[in-house]
Design an enzyme around this catalytic site. Sequence first.
Site, PDB file in Angstrom:
ATOM      1  N   TYR A 134     -11.083  -1.225   4.169  1.00  0.00           N
ATOM      2  CA  TYR A 134     -11.410  -2.524   3.784  1.00  0.00           C
ATOM      3  C   TYR A 134     -11.712  -3.205   4.802  1.00  0.00           C
ATOM      4  CZ  TYR A 134      -6.559  -2.934   4.435  1.00  0.00           C
ATOM      5  OH  TYR A 134      -5.509  -2.640   4.911  1.00  0.00           O
ATOM      6  N   LYS A 135     -11.803  -2.487   5.892  1.00  0.00           N
ATOM      7  CA  LYS A 135     -11.912  -3.636   6.620  1.00  0.00           C
ATOM      8  C   LYS A 135     -13.524  -3.559   7.538  1.00  0.00           C
ATOM      9  CE  LYS A 135      -7.133  -4.414   8.684  1.00  0.00           C
ATOM     10  NZ  LYS A 135      -6.092  -4.303   8.571  1.00  0.00           N
ATOM     11  N   ASP A 161      -3.376   4.659  15.116  1.00  0.00           N
ATOM     12  CA  ASP A 161      -3.870   3.647  14.175  1.00  0.00           C
ATOM     13  C   ASP A 161      -4.849   2.723  14.636  1.00  0.00           C
ATOM     14  OD1 ASP A 161      -4.610   1.188  11.623  1.00  0.00           O
ATOM     15  OD2 ASP A 161      -1.925   1.668  11.683  1.00  0.00           O
ATOM     16  N   PHE A 215       0.899  -3.922  14.322  1.00  0.00           N
ATOM     17  CA  PHE A 215       0.922  -4.628  12.782  1.00  0.00           C
ATOM     18  C   PHE A 215       1.934  -4.385  12.502  1.00  0.00           C
ATOM     19  CE2 PHE A 215      -0.185  -5.104   8.719  1.00  0.00           C
ATOM     20  CZ  PHE A 215      -0.895  -6.524   8.923  1.00  0.00           C
TER      21      PHE A 215
HETATM   22  C1  PLP Z   1      -4.431  -3.556   8.703  1.00  0.00           C
HETATM   23  C2  PLP Z   1      -3.532  -3.296   9.041  1.00  0.00           C
HETATM   24  C3  PLP Z   1      -2.628  -2.372   7.977  1.00  0.00           C
HETATM   25  C4  PLP Z   1      -3.099  -2.606   6.832  1.00  0.00           C
HETATM   26  O1  PLP Z   1      -2.561  -1.526   6.126  1.00  0.00           O
HETATM   27  P1  PLP Z   1      -2.331  -1.497   4.669  1.00  0.00           P
HETATM   28  O2  PLP Z   1      -1.283  -0.350   4.177  1.00  0.00           O
HETATM   29  O3  PLP Z   1      -3.630  -1.287   3.604  1.00  0.00           O
HETATM   30  O4  PLP Z   1      -1.949  -2.975   3.586  1.00  0.00           O
HETATM   31  C5  PLP Z   1      -1.761  -1.983   8.496  1.00  0.00           C
HETATM   32  N1  PLP Z   1      -1.848  -1.090   9.749  1.00  0.00           N
HETATM   33  C6  PLP Z   1      -2.713  -2.382  10.923  1.00  0.00           C
HETATM   34  C7  PLP Z   1      -2.801  -1.878  12.199  1.00  0.00           C
HETATM   35  C8  PLP Z   1      -3.494  -3.001  10.084  1.00  0.00           C
HETATM   36  O5  PLP Z   1      -4.491  -3.379  11.425  1.00  0.00           O
END
Ligand code: PLP
Length: 397
Positions: A209-210, A184, A113
């Site tokens: 939150y997922k 992650d 991501f």
């Molecule tokens: C959803 C997601 C994020 C989002 O990060 P936030 O700081 O919570 O906005 C980061 N890394 C990955 C791999 C994700 O899937």
Amino acid sequence: MTDFAATKALFHIPKGMIYLDGNSLGPLPKSAPARVARTMTDEWGEMLITGWNKAGWMAKATEVGDRVARLIGAEAGHVVMGDTLSIKVYQALAAALEMRPERKVILSDSGNFPSDLYMAEGLIKSLGQGHELRIVAPEEVEAHITEEVAVTLITEVDYRTGRLHDMKALTAKAQSVGALTIWDLAHTAGATDVKLAECKADFAVGCTYKYLNGGPGAPAFIYVAPRHADTVRPALSGWLGHEAPFAFDLSYRAGAGIERMRVGTPPILALAALEAALDAWENVDMAALRARSQSLTQLFLEEVEARCPMLTLASPRAAAARGSQVSFAFENGYAAMQALIARGVVGDFRAPDIMRFGFTPLFIDEGDVLSACDIIEEVMTGALWDRPEYHARAAVT
Ligand SMILES: *Cc1c(COP(=O)(O)O)cnc(C)c1O
């Protein structure tokens, strides 16, 4: 036996909606509004500042961390909540790089991501020590784990395709060459039966939150393996990670174990919503969850492929090789997803052409999968997506 009909009843799903986007934002647990209201009125309202002691607010970050630990196969006492996932990525990465000062390579993959990669870029610039962020194809990660690598920064489940990395094998490879691992778990926690301790992961981070349904902006978590917990240096040395925050010393001393990964004041209202969400996981066996997730995604994949030849599978075909989502590539994927959402089937779209559908057994069952497939078939075979209003892009896709 985990009773998934019982867990389904714990969530509010709007009437007429089949919600296949729990991988982006989980639905509202029915008990959350009252839980948050109680924290506001009975604790914040009545106790004010004494709530930190009387309501146990100060201990929430690690108490809730222990509940998350069970779901990700981590040792109790080694997970703490706080901040957002991007911040937790930064913390883990800074700590790991400092543990391998002679090495300069951070290894990640092109399926990661972007925020993880951006945080790594920013940290590299701040450190100014000539680190390199090396990004390879997901299938090539293992071959690139060499003695040059300080740390691997890998998201276990690819957010676009659902492709699952082999955590055990990659961690073992990293350890064989003296590299550290950061996993992650954004699309893993609550989606699979991941076993951090058994895989010997060094660090892990994730959001709640997922698949964990903690609500928009719910606090993130970080795990540090027990063998590193008392030696890592926190780069974000905030007062609540201090050994004695209320001594108000002028210089920093890291707190014991995972406590040092705390930064500032914990988000008590958000943690209250998350606690309500975690209640739904109390009687869930993670192996049963994984089995059910695999059967739901397999059913969906096979039905959609059989009915919609214009869609190209973008996820691994083997259930063991993917997380809890199924993605299809389609040139007009954005418009097609808007047409589906208009008919109550809520998935999402990831550029350039991925239609993404998440399956979370806590509230999705076979009936939902088959109803969704009927609507997808209707929209795709009738090209019902080809209307101007479905092509107009919103800010959040
Ligand atoms: C959803 C997601 C994020 C989002 O990060 P936030 O700081 O919570 O906005 C980061 N890394 C990955 C791999 C994700 O899937």
